[in-house]
Design an enzyme around this catalytic site. Structure first.
Site, PDB file in Angstrom:
ATOM      1  N   ILE A   8     -11.224   0.962  -5.924  1.00 38.36           N
ATOM      2  CA  ILE A   8     -10.129   0.003  -6.150  1.00 38.36           C
ATOM      3  C   ILE A   8      -9.795   0.008  -7.638  1.00 38.36           C
ATOM      4  O   ILE A   8     -10.667  -0.257  -8.477  1.00 38.36           O
ATOM      5  CB  ILE A   8     -10.520  -1.427  -5.712  1.00 38.36           C
ATOM      6  CG1 ILE A   8     -10.927  -1.438  -4.231  1.00 38.36           C
ATOM      7  CG2 ILE A   8      -9.353  -2.396  -5.966  1.00 38.36           C
ATOM      8  CD1 ILE A   8     -11.331  -2.813  -3.701  1.00 38.36           C
ATOM      9  N   ASN A  87      -4.241  -0.199  -6.976  1.00 39.83           N
ATOM     10  CA  ASN A  87      -3.732  -1.558  -7.205  1.00 39.83           C
ATOM     11  C   ASN A  87      -3.325  -1.811  -8.653  1.00 39.83           C
ATOM     12  O   ASN A  87      -2.460  -2.651  -8.907  1.00 39.83           O
ATOM     13  CB  ASN A  87      -4.831  -2.560  -6.788  1.00 39.83           C
ATOM     14  CG  ASN A  87      -4.608  -3.929  -7.380  1.00 39.83           C
ATOM     15  OD1 ASN A  87      -3.798  -4.699  -6.892  1.00 39.83           O
ATOM     16  ND2 ASN A  87      -5.312  -4.225  -8.481  1.00 39.83           N
ATOM     17  N   TYR A 153       8.955  -0.488 -14.775  1.00 38.77           N
ATOM     18  CA  TYR A 153       8.205  -0.983 -13.603  1.00 38.77           C
ATOM     19  C   TYR A 153       8.930  -0.609 -12.307  1.00 38.77           C
ATOM     20  O   TYR A 153       8.321  -0.108 -11.359  1.00 38.77           O
ATOM     21  CB  TYR A 153       8.053  -2.493 -13.735  1.00 38.77           C
ATOM     22  CG  TYR A 153       7.161  -3.150 -12.709  1.00 38.77           C
ATOM     23  CD1 TYR A 153       5.789  -2.953 -12.715  1.00 38.77           C
ATOM     24  CD2 TYR A 153       7.696  -3.998 -11.737  1.00 38.77           C
ATOM     25  CE1 TYR A 153       4.964  -3.574 -11.783  1.00 38.77           C
ATOM     26  CE2 TYR A 153       6.891  -4.632 -10.803  1.00 38.77           C
ATOM     27  CZ  TYR A 153       5.522  -4.419 -10.831  1.00 38.77           C
ATOM     28  OH  TYR A 153       4.709  -5.039  -9.905  1.00 38.77           O
ATOM     29  N   LYS A 157       7.404   1.907  -9.534  1.00 37.45           N
ATOM     30  CA  LYS A 157       7.063   1.418  -8.186  1.00 37.45           C
ATOM     31  C   LYS A 157       7.911   2.129  -7.126  1.00 37.45           C
ATOM     32  O   LYS A 157       7.424   2.403  -6.022  1.00 37.45           O
ATOM     33  CB  LYS A 157       7.254  -0.102  -8.117  1.00 37.45           C
ATOM     34  CG  LYS A 157       6.198  -0.894  -8.895  1.00 37.45           C
ATOM     35  CD  LYS A 157       4.808  -0.743  -8.304  1.00 37.45           C
ATOM     36  CE  LYS A 157       3.796  -1.660  -8.986  1.00 37.45           C
ATOM     37  NZ  LYS A 157       2.422  -1.504  -8.467  1.00 37.45           N
ATOM     38  N   VAL A 186       2.338 -13.207  -6.404  1.00 36.27           N
ATOM     39  CA  VAL A 186       0.920 -13.568  -6.440  1.00 36.27           C
ATOM     40  C   VAL A 186       0.602 -14.257  -7.767  1.00 36.27           C
ATOM     41  O   VAL A 186       1.076 -13.817  -8.827  1.00 36.27           O
ATOM     42  CB  VAL A 186       0.035 -12.307  -6.257  1.00 36.27           C
ATOM     43  CG1 VAL A 186      -1.389 -12.716  -5.909  1.00 36.27           C
ATOM     44  CG2 VAL A 186       0.595 -11.372  -5.195  1.00 36.27           C
TER      45      VAL A 186
HETATM   46  P1  NAP Z   1      -2.925  -8.408 -13.158  1.00 36.88           P
HETATM   47  O1  NAP Z   1      -3.602  -9.698 -12.865  1.00 36.88           O
HETATM   48  O2  NAP Z   1      -2.174  -8.246 -14.416  1.00 36.88           O
HETATM   49  O3  NAP Z   1      -4.008  -7.247 -13.014  1.00 36.88           O
HETATM   50  C1  NAP Z   1      -3.628  -5.932 -13.284  1.00 36.88           C
HETATM   51  C2  NAP Z   1      -4.825  -5.029 -13.126  1.00 36.88           C
HETATM   52  O4  NAP Z   1      -4.391  -3.701 -13.486  1.00 36.88           O
HETATM   53  C3  NAP Z   1      -5.966  -5.416 -14.038  1.00 36.88           C
HETATM   54  O5  NAP Z   1      -7.191  -5.294 -13.372  1.00 36.88           O
HETATM   55  C4  NAP Z   1      -5.851  -4.425 -15.165  1.00 36.88           C
HETATM   56  O6  NAP Z   1      -7.133  -4.109 -15.706  1.00 36.88           O
HETATM   57  C5  NAP Z   1      -5.298  -3.208 -14.452  1.00 36.88           C
HETATM   58  N1  NAP Z   1      -4.677  -2.331 -15.417  1.00 36.88           N
HETATM   59  C6  NAP Z   1      -3.601  -2.573 -16.211  1.00 36.88           C
HETATM   60  N2  NAP Z   1      -3.394  -1.556 -17.050  1.00 36.88           N
HETATM   61  C7  NAP Z   1      -4.391  -0.641 -16.789  1.00 36.88           C
HETATM   62  C8  NAP Z   1      -4.740   0.608 -17.343  1.00 36.88           C
HETATM   63  N3  NAP Z   1      -4.065   1.139 -18.363  1.00 36.88           N
HETATM   64  N4  NAP Z   1      -5.798   1.256 -16.822  1.00 36.88           N
HETATM   65  C9  NAP Z   1      -6.517   0.730 -15.816  1.00 36.88           C
HETATM   66  N5  NAP Z   1      -6.240  -0.459 -15.259  1.00 36.88           N
HETATM   67  C10 NAP Z   1      -5.197  -1.136 -15.750  1.00 36.88           C
HETATM   68  O7  NAP Z   1      -1.875  -8.033 -12.016  1.00 36.88           O
HETATM   69  P2  NAP Z   1      -1.816  -8.349 -10.450  1.00 36.88           P
HETATM   70  O8  NAP Z   1      -0.734  -9.313 -10.257  1.00 36.88           O
HETATM   71  O9  NAP Z   1      -3.160  -8.594  -9.900  1.00 36.88           O
HETATM   72  O10 NAP Z   1      -1.247  -6.935  -9.952  1.00 36.88           O
HETATM   73  C11 NAP Z   1      -1.916  -6.122  -9.009  1.00 36.88           C
HETATM   74  C12 NAP Z   1      -0.894  -5.194  -8.380  1.00 36.88           C
HETATM   75  O11 NAP Z   1       0.049  -5.958  -7.637  1.00 36.88           O
HETATM   76  C13 NAP Z   1      -0.059  -4.402  -9.395  1.00 36.88           C
HETATM   77  O12 NAP Z   1       0.158  -3.101  -8.931  1.00 36.88           O
HETATM   78  C14 NAP Z   1       1.255  -5.145  -9.437  1.00 36.88           C
HETATM   79  O13 NAP Z   1       2.326  -4.323  -9.826  1.00 36.88           O
HETATM   80  C15 NAP Z   1       1.364  -5.585  -7.984  1.00 36.88           C
HETATM   81  N6  NAP Z   1       2.263  -6.717  -7.763  1.00 36.88           N
HETATM   82  C16 NAP Z   1       1.955  -7.941  -8.255  1.00 36.88           C
HETATM   83  C17 NAP Z   1       2.810  -9.010  -7.998  1.00 36.88           C
HETATM   84  C18 NAP Z   1       2.526 -10.390  -8.492  1.00 36.88           C
HETATM   85  O14 NAP Z   1       3.325 -11.304  -8.214  1.00 36.88           O
HETATM   86  N7  NAP Z   1       1.437 -10.632  -9.209  1.00 36.88           N
HETATM   87  C19 NAP Z   1       3.970  -8.811  -7.249  1.00 36.88           C
HETATM   88  C20 NAP Z   1       4.258  -7.536  -6.770  1.00 36.88           C
HETATM   89  C21 NAP Z   1       3.376  -6.500  -7.017  1.00 36.88           C
HETATM   90  P3  NAP Z   1      -7.492  -4.157 -17.275  1.00 36.88           P
HETATM   91  O15 NAP Z   1      -6.346  -4.795 -17.989  1.00 36.88           O
HETATM   92  O16 NAP Z   1      -8.750  -4.973 -17.310  1.00 36.88           O
HETATM   93  O17 NAP Z   1      -7.699  -2.725 -17.604  1.00 36.88           O
END
Ligand code: NAP
Length: 248
Positions: A8, A87, A153, A157, A186
């Site tokens: 993951i 993810n 973004y 995506k 989320v």
């Molecule tokens: P988040 O809380 O910002 O978490 C993002 C995760 O991605 C973190 O674990 C971060 O880890 C990792 N990440 C970022 N840059 C990275 C890099 N250079 N290398 C490795 N890991 C990296 O975001 P989230 O909302 O949980 O998002 C999870 C997924 O859901 C994403 O694909 C996002 O696009 C998608 N999504 C989210 C929403 C929403 O409303 N939140 C809506 C649609 C889609 P570190 O920073 O610790 O490395």
């Protein structure tokens, strides 16, 4: 008996963290990837309290060398991977096309899309064969509709959705399935980051503030609970499909 192993990405925070912890509690071994941080260390400790073979693996998806190093660790610790959840995601830069620096724009596409291809390729030989391996990419509404100041973004995506379909096409011959899932809105650090953008950079800022104030964000734990059955049990017949958790 070998426990099912899932890789993951982005497992240090938000949705990836919730997925990793819930799946470990359900008996899966989790390789939790993210950049090095205290948050990742904490996830590893929590994972190992329910699943002793689970581990965190440091990986910067913007860096091909880091992806190769993480893949070496995965290959040293597994002969078969039951699934990958791609993810990790980066919404930055939230800037109009004319204002985004090339480096930041390219970095976002690297994390959201190029890193997915690179990681999958490196561990491809651990997937499929006699048993089905399941790849899940975390998509977004932004893969289908343009959002001002989110060009990197949206592009990445949208590309990821097509990558998932290509993976499904090629995976049929190897017992590897691939689906994309949009998780809805989320309540994670990514939403906080979006709400913190200067209004002059982001025309849709108020709509994201409104969603938050109206209590419309869903917890990452709740969304992870909806996603896990798809991540762990989707069929080869479902391979190539895109799902939205709000329609499940
Ligand atoms: P988040 O809380 O910002 O978490 C993002 C995760 O991605 C973190 O674990 C971060 O880890 C990792 N990440 C970022 N840059 C990275 C890099 N250079 N290398 C490795 N890991 C990296 O975001 P989230 O909302 O949980 O998002 C999870 C997924 O859901 C994403 O694909 C996002 O696009 C998608 N999504 C989210 C929403 C929403 O409303 N939140 C809506 C649609 C889609 P570190 O920073 O610790 O490395």
């Amino acid at each position: 008996m070998t426990l099912p192993i899932y890789v993951i990405t982005g497992a240090s925070k938000g949705l990836g963290r919730a997925l990793a912890l819930q799946m470990a509690e359900q008996g899966h071994t989790i390789f939790a990837l993210a950049r090095p941080s205290e948050a990742l260390d904490e996830v590893e400790a929590l994972l190992q309290s329910s699943s002793e073979d689970s581990m965190s693996i440091e990986c910067d998806l913007a860096d091909l060398n880091s992806i190769a190093a993480a893949s070496t660790i995965i290959k040293a610790n597994a002969s078969f991977i039951s699934g990958i959840v791609h993810n990790a995601g980066a919404v930055a830069p939230v800037k109009p096309i004319k204002g985004a620096t090339g480096g930041a724009w390219a970095r976002s596409v690297h994390v959201n899309l190029i890193g997915v291809q690179a990681l999958t390729q490196q561990i491809y030989h651990l997937l499929g064969g006699e048993q089905q391996s399941r790849i899940t990419t975390i998509s977004s509404g932004a893969s289908l509709r343009p959002v001002g100041s989110w060009s990197a973004y949206c592009v990445s995506k949208a590309g990821l959705d097509m990558w998932s379909r290509c993976m499904a096409e090629e995976g049929q011959a190897h017992n590897i399935s691939s689906i994309a899932v949009a998780p809805g809105v989320v309540d994670t650090g990514m939403q906080l980051e979006i709400r913190s953008t200067p209004s002059e950079d982001f025309p849709s800022l108020q709509s994201f503030i409104d969603l938050h104030e109206q209590g419309q964000l869903v917890s990452s734990a709740a969304v992870a609970g909806q996603l896990i059955p798809l991540v762990t049990t989707h069929s080869m017949e479902q391979s190539g499909q895109r799902f939205d958790v709000r329609e499940l």
